[in-house]
Each structure stands twice: as structure tokens, then as C-alpha cells.
Motif scaffolding. Structure first.
Motif, PDB file in Angstrom:
ATOM      1  N   ASN A   6       0.859  -1.189   0.000  1.00  0.00           N
ATOM      2  CA  ASN A   6       0.000   0.000   0.000  1.00  0.00           C
ATOM      3  C   ASN A   6       0.892   1.234   0.000  1.00  0.00           C
ATOM      4  O   ASN A   6       1.364   1.688   1.034  1.00  0.00           O
ATOM      5  N   ILE A   7       1.119   1.752  -1.197  1.00  0.00           N
ATOM      6  CA  ILE A   7       2.031   2.903  -1.339  1.00  0.00           C
ATOM      7  C   ILE A   7       1.265   4.069  -1.967  1.00  0.00           C
ATOM      8  O   ILE A   7       0.526   3.891  -2.934  1.00  0.00           O
ATOM      9  N   ASN A   8       1.468   5.232  -1.367  1.00  0.00           N
ATOM     10  CA  ASN A   8       0.880   6.446  -1.924  1.00  0.00           C
ATOM     11  C   ASN A   8       1.978   7.262  -2.602  1.00  0.00           C
ATOM     12  O   ASN A   8       3.130   7.244  -2.171  1.00  0.00           O
ATOM     13  N   MET A   9       1.625   7.971  -3.659  1.00  0.00           N
ATOM     14  CA  MET A   9       2.573   8.920  -4.257  1.00  0.00           C
ATOM     15  C   MET A   9       1.897  10.282  -4.367  1.00  0.00           C
ATOM     16  O   MET A   9       0.775  10.381  -4.868  1.00  0.00           O
ATOM     17  N   ASP A  10       2.573  11.314  -3.881  1.00  0.00           N
ATOM     18  CA  ASP A  10       2.048  12.683  -3.937  1.00  0.00           C
ATOM     19  C   ASP A  10       2.592  13.423  -5.152  1.00  0.00           C
ATOM     20  O   ASP A  10       3.793  13.349  -5.433  1.00  0.00           O
ATOM     21  N   LEU A  11       1.716  14.151  -5.813  1.00  0.00           N
ATOM     22  CA  LEU A  11       2.130  15.039  -6.906  1.00  0.00           C
ATOM     23  C   LEU A  11       1.649  16.449  -6.599  1.00  0.00           C
ATOM     24  O   LEU A  11       0.692  16.629  -5.843  1.00  0.00           O
ATOM     25  N   ILE A  12       2.281  17.427  -7.223  1.00  0.00           N
ATOM     26  CA  ILE A  12       1.804  18.807  -7.081  1.00  0.00           C
ATOM     27  C   ILE A  12       1.546  19.392  -8.463  1.00  0.00           C
ATOM     28  O   ILE A  12       2.443  19.392  -9.329  1.00  0.00           O
ATOM     29  N   ALA A  13       0.321  19.887  -8.654  1.00  0.00           N
ATOM     30  CA  ALA A  13      -0.011  20.592  -9.895  1.00  0.00           C
ATOM     31  C   ALA A  13       0.324  22.061  -9.690  1.00  0.00           C
ATOM     32  O   ALA A  13      -0.070  22.640  -8.674  1.00  0.00           O
ATOM     33  N   GLY A  14       1.061  22.644 -10.635  1.00  0.00           N
ATOM     34  CA  GLY A  14       1.330  24.079 -10.557  1.00  0.00           C
ATOM     35  C   GLY A  14       2.719  24.430 -10.056  1.00  0.00           C
ATOM     36  O   GLY A  14       2.978  25.600  -9.736  1.00  0.00           O
ATOM     37  N   LEU A  15       3.624  23.475  -9.991  1.00  0.00           N
ATOM     38  CA  LEU A  15       4.983  23.830  -9.563  1.00  0.00           C
ATOM     39  C   LEU A  15       5.592  24.802 -10.580  1.00  0.00           C
ATOM     40  O   LEU A  15       5.363  24.658 -11.791  1.00  0.00           O
ATOM     41  N   PRO A  16       6.378  25.765 -10.127  1.00  0.00           N
ATOM     42  CA  PRO A  16       6.966  26.732 -11.067  1.00  0.00           C
ATOM     43  C   PRO A  16       7.752  26.025 -12.149  1.00  0.00           C
ATOM     44  O   PRO A  16       8.490  25.068 -11.862  1.00  0.00           O
ATOM     45  N   SER A  17       7.545  26.484 -13.354  1.00  0.00           N
ATOM     46  CA  SER A  17       8.192  25.998 -14.588  1.00  0.00           C
ATOM     47  C   SER A  17       7.623  24.672 -15.087  1.00  0.00           C
ATOM     48  O   SER A  17       8.023  24.200 -16.151  1.00  0.00           O
ATOM     49  N   ASP A  18       6.699  24.051 -14.356  1.00  0.00           N
ATOM     50  CA  ASP A  18       6.057  22.856 -14.906  1.00  0.00           C
ATOM     51  C   ASP A  18       5.035  23.297 -15.963  1.00  0.00           C
ATOM     52  O   ASP A  18       4.563  24.443 -15.951  1.00  0.00           O
ATOM     53  N   THR A  19       4.718  22.390 -16.853  1.00  0.00           N
ATOM     54  CA  THR A  19       3.768  22.703 -17.926  1.00  0.00           C
ATOM     55  C   THR A  19       2.670  21.643 -17.913  1.00  0.00           C
ATOM     56  O   THR A  19       2.810  20.600 -17.263  1.00  0.00           O
ATOM     57  N   GLU A  20       1.627  21.912 -18.688  1.00  0.00           N
ATOM     58  CA  GLU A  20       0.554  20.914 -18.788  1.00  0.00           C
ATOM     59  C   GLU A  20       1.112  19.585 -19.275  1.00  0.00           C
ATOM     60  O   GLU A  20       0.801  18.531 -18.740  1.00  0.00           O
ATOM     61  N   GLN A  21       1.975  19.671 -20.311  1.00  0.00           N
ATOM     62  CA  GLN A  21       2.550  18.444 -20.881  1.00  0.00           C
ATOM     63  C   GLN A  21       3.444  17.752 -19.852  1.00  0.00           C
ATOM     64  O   GLN A  21       3.412  16.525 -19.693  1.00  0.00           O
ATOM     65  N   GLY A  22       4.230  18.545 -19.149  1.00  0.00           N
ATOM     66  CA  GLY A  22       5.139  17.988 -18.146  1.00  0.00           C
ATOM     67  C   GLY A  22       4.363  17.297 -17.040  1.00  0.00           C
ATOM     68  O   GLY A  22       4.722  16.202 -16.593  1.00  0.00           O
ATOM     69  N   PHE A  23       3.286  17.924 -16.595  1.00  0.00           N
ATOM     70  CA  PHE A  23       2.469  17.316 -15.543  1.00  0.00           C
ATOM     71  C   PHE A  23       1.832  16.026 -16.058  1.00  0.00           C
ATOM     72  O   PHE A  23       1.794  15.014 -15.360  1.00  0.00           O
TER      73      PHE A  23
END
Ligand code: SF4
Length: 488
Positions: A318-335
Motif C-alpha cells: 500500500n504505497i501512496n505517491m504525492d504530486l503537485i499541480a502548478g509547480l513553477p516551470s512545470d507545464t501541462e505536458q510535463g504534468f
């Protein structure tokens, strides 16, 4: 640019300000009462006039103007709602911005859904109510409803079922967006051994209280900070104390939010397994190294994937992974690439946060923060809400925070049966949670009564130095738990 809020004849400052911030984020408003004249060209006036029996809103924003008024309603809560609604409509008209969460400013949209469902309102009617009353978009209404329906199935049944939270407030380095009290391991090196010892003492005291009042611990959550920032020996010391002093007979889940991949060694993961924790978090936040470099996290995407694989190899199911939408310099494609790669790893849960930066975060003062494009971040959260449920991860907890980009949300998605109870309960205020360690609080919930909150000291040096005073507060907790023990 300066902005002022002028309040006349009412005390609804908090809500009015919250609505204004939806449309004019990241500014500090000059607050003016009654006849004070604002010192700025941009201002918002909200007025409740009992003589004329009217409520009115006037807005002057970037050279544009708006004005509206209505007959006053008698009830205070309704006055506040109507005034905020007029303001929301005015700002929406002037800015052309349609906020996805409408005029809902609270942090717990799911609570509104659960309350309405609990009163017997059918789901379709709940959706209609959210749309009409708060102007929430159809996508967000669906997200809130889906989340509520999953939560309904896992909520605890007895007030005597409780959660336990342990705080380890240290991290290898400080992330640029962090506003927690977490200390870097390097700066807190000398404090850590004594902190661990005090934390163990507090766990023993809570264990005795739990036993005295025959409470049933359903979940343990070791968070922070980064719990795996301490040594394997220190982690063992803490978890061993939990084993010895907390009755884990009825436990439904035991999480160690390992967090930063660069702190996860085989030895530490073995300790976690041995001490019977069954869920960990491996948090990449993004799998783009160029974006990671700007966050101050000092690990790579490859390290995150390696840490995940190592945990799998050691038997974590049972493993969770956290992501953040909106990090500086990230893009829609990168996310989108990050999301796809994380889905390919197939963790049991994926939590998608939206970037939140408070004044205490280093990023708040960085120009990169100002460049974040809200529509792109909205698309990242929408992509998650579309792809994850379609692949089997259902939304199971959802909350909003102040100062989140685009006033968006944080959502935990999990495979069926892998929902994290603690995450649901910490937002829901339906279950007693006892907290140990600095920055932790204990929240005692007696059905139908006011919640009792007992806060621990915020910083490690305070927690250590004033430990005796802190223990005196346990008397208050004991009194409340005694009442809790009377329930079935
Ligand atoms: S890992 Fe979490 S608590 Fe630690 S510095 Fe980063 S955001 Fe803060």
C-alpha cells in the motif's frame, strides 16, 4: 498595486475578504471601516444599511465600476451570504473569471455534500443545490459527490474509535513552497535525539490514556516533516514505543509518510515493515528533474522511482505517491508525463495537490511564483480527475486551502479498499485524533458537542523545553476522553 475593502454596517470581513481573494489573489487588502476613505484607486465597498433597509456593493477595479443593491434580509447568516453573492457576481462580471469552485470559500466542500446526503437529500438534488447556491462548476460538483460517496462507506461507527498522529518535524532540506514548521536535519541535528526521546514519552502517556478509557485505535499516522529524515535507529525507537504502549489490536491502517525519496534507505524501510506499518508515501511531487531542481528538494525523479521499487521489493502493498499541480516551470505536458509515469508504477493511491504558497514559504517572494498560469494548473487538476478515476483510482478525500493557486483543491485518489482513513478523518472532524510531537494537536470529538482541541507547542525546541507544561495539558485531554469512554 493597492486594493482596499470598505465595510459599512456589518461584520462580515472574513467572508467578504475571502470572496475578494478568489478574484484578486495574492494581495494584502487595506481594510477600512465605516467612513474611512481608501487610499487607493481600487476598492470594494460592502454595506448593510438598516435605515434604508438595503444591502449594497460597489466595486472600482482597474478603472471599471460595478454597483448593485438589494433589499436587506432579516437573518444575519443570510445577510452575509447575499452580500457575498452580490460581490461575487460583481467581481465575476468585471474580471470575466468563472471560478471552478464558484463562490465556495470553505476548505471542505465534501462536508457540504455529506451533510446534505445525511439529511436524506438525493444525490441529484445535492448537485443542483451546489450549483444554484454556490455556482460551482459541474466538474467540481461531480468530484465532490464522488468523493463523498466513497467516504460514506469507510467512515467509523463509534466515537470510541480514534486515530493517533505522531509528528516528526524534520526534513533533509526545505522545499521552496513549504510553510510548515519543519526543520532541516542539518540545523536540528543536536535536537533530534532529545526530540525522539520526548516523543516516546508522550506516546507512552497517550497509550495509558487510551488504555484507561478503553478506546479503540483505528489508525496510526506518522507524518511530519519527513519521518524517514531521522536515522533508522531513531525511527525504530519511536515505532517500538508505539508497539509497546499502543494497543494495535483493532488497527485498520498504519501509515509512515516517508515522503522524500532521498531519505528512504533499505534499513529504514525494513524497520517500518518490521514494526507493522502497512502504508507509506513516496512523494516525487513531479518526475521532471528540471522542475524538481527548482523546488529545493535535492532528489531526482529517478530516485523517486527507485525508492518506490525498493519499497515494492520489500513487500509494501500500500504505497501512496504525492504530486503537485502548478509547480513553477512545470507545464501541462510535463504534468501529464509525470501523471502517466506514476500511473504506470501503479501505487495504491495518488494524491494530487495544487501548489499552495503561504508567506512563510520561500517561493512566495520569488518571481517564479507570479508566473504560474492558473488556466494551465486548472487543466492539470482536470486531467487528474479524468484519467485517475477512469483507470480505477477513485477520489476519496478532497480539501482546499487558503492561498492555493486558482483556489483549486487537493485530492487523494485510491484504488478501492486502499483509501486512507486518517486523511479522510483529519478533514472531516468526525473522529477523535490524539496527536503527539511538536505542531501536533489532539482533537476530541463528542457527538453533538463542541470539539475540544489541545495544541502542542509548534517548534521542536519549545516542545522539548516546555515538555512538563505540555504534559499538564494532558489532564484536559483525560477529562474529555473520560466522557468519550461512555459511548459504545
Ligand atoms: S518535505 Fe514537506 S514538510 Fe518537508 S520541507 Fe518539503 S514540504 Fe516541507
Amino acid at each position: 498595486m493597492n486594493y482596499a475593502l470598505i465595510f459599512r454596517g456589518h461584520n462580515f470581513e472574513y467572508e467578504v475578504q475571502a470572496v475578494a481573494k478568489i478574484f484578486i489573489p495574492g494581495v494584502r487588502f487595506q481594510l477600512c471601516r465605516e467612513q474611512d476613505a481608501p487610499e487607493t484607486e481600487n476598492w470594494i465597498l460592502t454595506e448593510l444599511n438598516p435605515v434604508q433597509n438595503r444591502m449594497q456593493v460597489k466595486i472600482r477595479l482597474h478603472g471599471m465600476q460595478y454597483e448593485d443593491s438589494l433589499p436587506a434580509v432579516p437573518e444575519t447568516a443570510e445577510q452575509e451570504f447575499q452580500l457575498c453573492r452580490m460581490l461575487w457576481q460583481g467581481l465575476q462580471k468585471l474580471t470575466g473569471y468563472q471560478p471552478p469552485w464558484g463562490m465556495l470559500t470553505g476548505i471542505r466542500p465534501v462536508r457540504k455534500v455529506l451533510d446534505a446526503l445525511g439529511q436524506g437529500m438525493p444525490p441529484g438534488q445535492v448537485c443542483e443545490m451546489l450549483k444554484q447556491k454556490y455556482q460551482i462548476s459541474d466538474r467540481k460538483i461531480k468530484l465532490a459527490l464522488d468523493t463523498a460517496l466513497v467516504q460514506q462507506a469507510v467512515l467509523p461507527h463509534s466515537p470510541r474509535e480514534i486515530g493517533l498522529y505522531l509528528s516528526i518535524p524534520f526534513c533533509p532540506t526545505r522545499c521552496s513552497y513549504c510553510s510548515f514548521v519543519s526543520h532541516s536535519v542539518a540545523s536540528a541535528k543536536n535536537l533530534i535525539p532529545e526530540y525522539v526521546q520526548k516523543l516516546c514519552e508522550e506516546i507512552k502517556i497517550l497509550g495509558n490514556l487510551i488504555q484507561n478509557y478503553a478506546l479503540s485505535v483505528q489508525s496510526v499516522y506518522i507524518g511530519g516533516g519527513t519521518p524517514t529524515a531521522v536515522s533508522a535507529g531513531q525511527l525504530r525507537q519511536i515505532m517500538q514505543t508505539v508497539q509497546e504502549f499502543i494497543n494495535l489490536e483493532h488497527i485498520r491502517e498504519y501509515t509512515v509518510e516517508a515522503g522524500r525519496p532521498d531519505t528512504m534507505t533499505e534499513e529504514k524501510l525494513q524497520v517500518i515493515r518490521e514494526m507493522q506499518a502497512d502504508r507509506i508515501s513516496v512523494n516525487p511531487q513531479t518526475l521532471r528533474n528540471s522542475v524538481l531542481q527548482k523546488t529545493g528538494r535535492c532528489h531526482t525523479a529517478e530516485q523517486a522511482v527507485e525508492a518506490f521499487r525498493l519499497a515494492r521489493k520489500l513487500g509494501f502493498a500500500n504505497i501512496n505517491m504525492d504530486l503537485i499541480a502548478g509547480l513553477p516551470s512545470d507545464t501541462e505536458q510535463g504534468f501529464a508525463d509525470t501523471l502517466r509515469k506514476v500511473m504506470e508504477l501503479h501505487p495504491e493511491s495518488i494524491t494530487v495537490h495544487t501548489l499552495t504558497v503561504k508567506r512563510a514559504g520561500n517561493l512566495y517572494h520569488d518571481t517564479a511564483y507570479q508566473k504560474i498560469e492558473i488556466p494551465a494548473v486548472e487543466k492539470m487538476t482536470e486531467l487528474s480527475a479524468r484519467l485517475l478515476p477512469a483507470a480505477g483510482w477513485r477520489p476519496y478525500y478532497l480539501y482546499r486551502q487558503k492561498n492555493t493557486v486558482g483556489n483549486l483543491e487537493n485530492v487523494g485518489y485510491a484504488l478501492p479498499g486502499k483509501e486512507n482513513l486518517y486523511n479522510i478523518l483529519i478533514m472531516d472532524d468526525r473522529q477523535t485524533i490524539l496527536g503527539a510531537g511538536c505542531g501536533a494537536s489532539s482533537k476530541i470529538i463528542l457527538p453533538g458537542q463542541k470539539i475540544t482541541r489541545v495544541m502542542n507547542y509548534k517548534f521542536p525546541y519549545e516542545y522539548i523545553g516546555r515538555f512538563d507544561e505540555l504534559m499538564a495539558k494532558k489532564e484536559q485531554i483525560a477529562q474529555e476522553l473520560e466522557k468519550l469512554a461512555l459511548y459504545n
